[in-house]
Every structure is written in C-alpha cells, then in structure tokens.
Design an enzyme around this catalytic site. Structure first.
Site, PDB file in Angstrom:
ATOM      1  N   LYS A  82       1.220  -1.579  -0.300  1.00 50.82           N
ATOM      2  CA  LYS A  82       0.271   0.076  -0.290  1.00 50.82           C
ATOM      3  C   LYS A  82       0.996   1.344   0.143  1.00 50.82           C
ATOM      4  CE  LYS A  82      -4.870   1.163   0.158  1.00 50.82           C
ATOM      5  NZ  LYS A  82      -4.982   0.607  -0.356  1.00 50.82           N
ATOM      6  N   GLY A 181     -20.690   7.254   2.263  1.00 51.51           N
ATOM      7  CA  GLY A 181     -19.593   7.098   1.199  1.00 51.51           C
ATOM      8  C   GLY A 181     -19.911   7.421  -0.255  1.00 51.51           C
ATOM      9  N   GLY A 183     -18.441   8.017  -2.864  1.00 46.75           N
ATOM     10  CA  GLY A 183     -17.005   8.605  -3.615  1.00 46.75           C
ATOM     11  C   GLY A 183     -17.300   7.152  -5.034  1.00 46.75           C
ATOM     12  N   VAL A 185     -16.102   4.140  -5.719  1.00 46.61           N
ATOM     13  CA  VAL A 185     -17.289   2.870  -5.598  1.00 46.61           C
ATOM     14  C   VAL A 185     -18.303   2.184  -4.482  1.00 46.61           C
ATOM     15  CG1 VAL A 185     -16.637   0.732  -4.239  1.00 46.61           C
ATOM     16  CG2 VAL A 185     -15.230   1.435  -4.692  1.00 46.61           C
TER      17      VAL A 185
END
Length: 353
Positions: A82, A181, A183, A185
């Site tokens: 990551k 959320g 965003g 996705v």
C-alpha cells in the site's frame, strides 16, 4: 514516532519506503507487507491529510496487511502492499503526482498500485505518464479504466451471501441499505443496488456528491454524515474511511448486517467483533468482501479481460459462504474464520514453493 521495527513486526511488514520532495511537499510511504505469495505486490495509493506521521505510518501498515489478506483469500498470486500520500487536497498537483510515480518506478515493478481514497482517475492518468506500474487507468477501451465497478460488484455478491445466511434469500429487492461514502465505489454501489431494487439511504462529506446523486436518483434518502450510522436498515455499508465501527458507534447501529467497501472498518477488530456479536449484528470481513479491485488488477496484469475480472469475483461469494458455514457451527467469529482462511492459503503457497 513509534518504534518503526516494532510496528513492522506487529503488522508483519517486510519493507517500508519513504519519500519526501521539498519542491512539491510530497510526503509518501510505501509499505510492502508480504512477498510470500509473489515477489510482485499490489495495493492502492491514497492521499489523506493525517493528523500525525504516526497516523500515516499506522494506516499504511494496516492497509498493506489487509492487501496481503485480500490477495491470499482470493487466491491471487500477488503480495500485499500500500502507499499513502500524507498531503492535503490543495497540495495535490501534477508535479507531486509525477514525483510519486517516479518513486514507484524506483521499486522496479515490485510495487504496483491504483488510485484510492483522495485520488481520482484523472490523477491516476497523470501518474501513468511517468509510471507503468498503475492499474485501472487503461486508454484501450478494454474496461480497465476503472476498478471501482468490480469492487462494488464483489461487495454486492458478499451482501447477497450474507442475506441468504440470515434470511434464507439472497434477493436485495426492498432491502434497506445505508451507504456511507459516495466516492467511486460508493457511486457504483448506488447504481448497481438501484438495479436490484434496493432501498437506499446514503451520505457523503462532499455536498457536491450529494447534489449529484440526489438529482440522478431522487428516490434515495440522503442524511447528514453523522446520522448514517444510526439509520434503521438491513445492511450498513461503510464505503469511506476505515475505523468507523468502534466502541462509540457500535451502540448506535440499527442494522443486522455490515458489509461494505471500506478497508479496516473495525477500529479494534478483536474487541469490536465481540461487541457486534453481542448485538446480533453479522459482520462480513472487509478484506474478503471488497477484494474486487485487486481481483481485477490481477487479471489486468495477466493480460485478461474485464469480463474475466467480473467472473473471478465469484471467489468473494464462495469465501463468504465458507466463512458463514463454519460460523454457524462454531464459537469462532467471522474474523477468526477469515484469518484462518488466509493462514491456510499462505501456508499452501509456502509449501508449494
């Protein structure tokens, strides 16, 4: 800063790479968590304004470990890694993104990445100008210009498996789902769940996203960000920042199932999972449910097709079914069983040489 090597030991992280650029202000960390599955590793890059460097370091370590777990559980021959960019939205610039891309290049393909929280597909294309090791930014009209849709499809497969376990039916028709959320996705989740005739409650911290989806889907109920956790629903779907499930928020939950796209949803997994069980809330481990993005990355690296990536998300449903079948006949938590699955996969790979 905490003892770096002790933290690496805690999260079983093999390598940490730091880069600071004085001109652009770039502060980035790349964590390569595990190379037992393969020498090549993969994980998203997120831009976030952490409060402290300890927070940035802890996040990249947790996220890279989650990527190892995702890859192992999904049977993918990639190691987990990551990257975090500890910067503000205002600091983000083409020059900063290109410096980051060159830093990724320095690792010679051992770390492959894709845009995550705080970075857009446009940002990904800027990085790709100087770095070939970024997935989800194809210009070939092959469907690999985005991973978020496949991530969303995988989460929905996990939801259906969870519903079947709880109610005997995998249908999402009239099922109420609270999405935190909106965003990339989260947006695809809204679109696909609309097609399933689900009832959606949603929120986001960005008013422009709320306005966009309110115009597109007037039937959706929108609430303030601090209200989403307590909405009465069948499924709570965390799809933003991690740590949203914790000792403060668990008493507020009004759902029977948690399944979302966010990483590291439980702030303190060992304690939080038991608190959820006390409230009879079924938790589907995020590193199982949200593996669609890394599944697509694996297919893209191998030269496969978008359709193949979508087909390969079936492993998510199979893994959830395996976990829940064991869960109903044991005293283990869903996280315990998911972790056991990862250990088995890693051991199999190690023994196979």
């Amino acid at each position: 800063m905490n003892n770096i090597f002790e933290l690496m030991k805690e999260y079983q992280c093999e390598e940490l790479h730091f880069r600071y650029d004085q001109k652009t202000g770039l502060r980035t960390i790349i964590a390569i968590n595990n190379t037992e599955l393969a020498d090549v590793t993969s994980g998203g890059a997120r831009l976030y304004d952490y409060k402290t460097e300890d927070d940035a370091l802890a996040d990249v370590l947790k996220l890279s470990q989650a990527m190892t777990y995702k890859c192992a559980a999904a049977g993918i021959n990639l190691g987990g890694s990551k990257a975090v960019l500890w910067n503000t939205e205002k600091q983000k610039s083409k020059d900063l993104l290109k410096i980051f891309g060159k830093f990724v290049n320095d690792l010679g393909g051992r770390f492959r990445t894709a845009v995550d929280l705080g970075l857009s597909n446009e940002d990904g294309r800027v990085i790709k100008e100087v770095c070939p090791y970024i997935e989800g930014e194809s210009d070939n009209n092959d469907g690999f210009d985005c991973e978020s849709d496949v991530t969303a499809l995988g989460v929905i497969k996990a939801m259906k498996a969870g519903l079947k376990f709880l109610k005997g039916s995998s249908s999402l028709d009239s099922v109420t789902i609270a999405i935190q959320g909106l965003g990339y996705v989260g947006g695809y989740l809204v679109e696909f769940l609309q097609e399933e005739n689900a009832k959606i409650i949603a929120t986001d911290i960005k008013p422009e996203l709320i306005d966009f989806y309110r115009k597109k889907y007037p039937e959706i109920v929108f609430v303030e960000p601090d209200q989403i956790i307590s909405q009465k629903c069948d499924i709570f779907c965390p799809s933003a920042i991690g740590g949203i499930i914790n000792k403060q928020t668990i008493p507020l939950l009004n759902c029977t199932l948690i399944c979302g796209a966010a990483n590291n949803q439980l702030l303190n997994p060992e304690n939080d999972i038991h608190e959820l069980e006390k409230r009879r809330i079924l938790y589907l481990p995020d590193f199982i449910a949200n593996a669609g993005g890394i599944i697509q990355a694996d297919v893209e690296i191998k030269g496969g097709t978008k359709q193949k990536a979508i087909e390969n998300t079936q492993i998510i449903e199979r893994n959830i079914e395996f976990i829940l079948n064991r869960y109903k006949d044991s005293e283990l938590t869903t996280i315990d069983i998911a972790n056991e699955l990862v250990k088995i996969k890693l051991l199999e790979k190690k023994n196979a040489g």
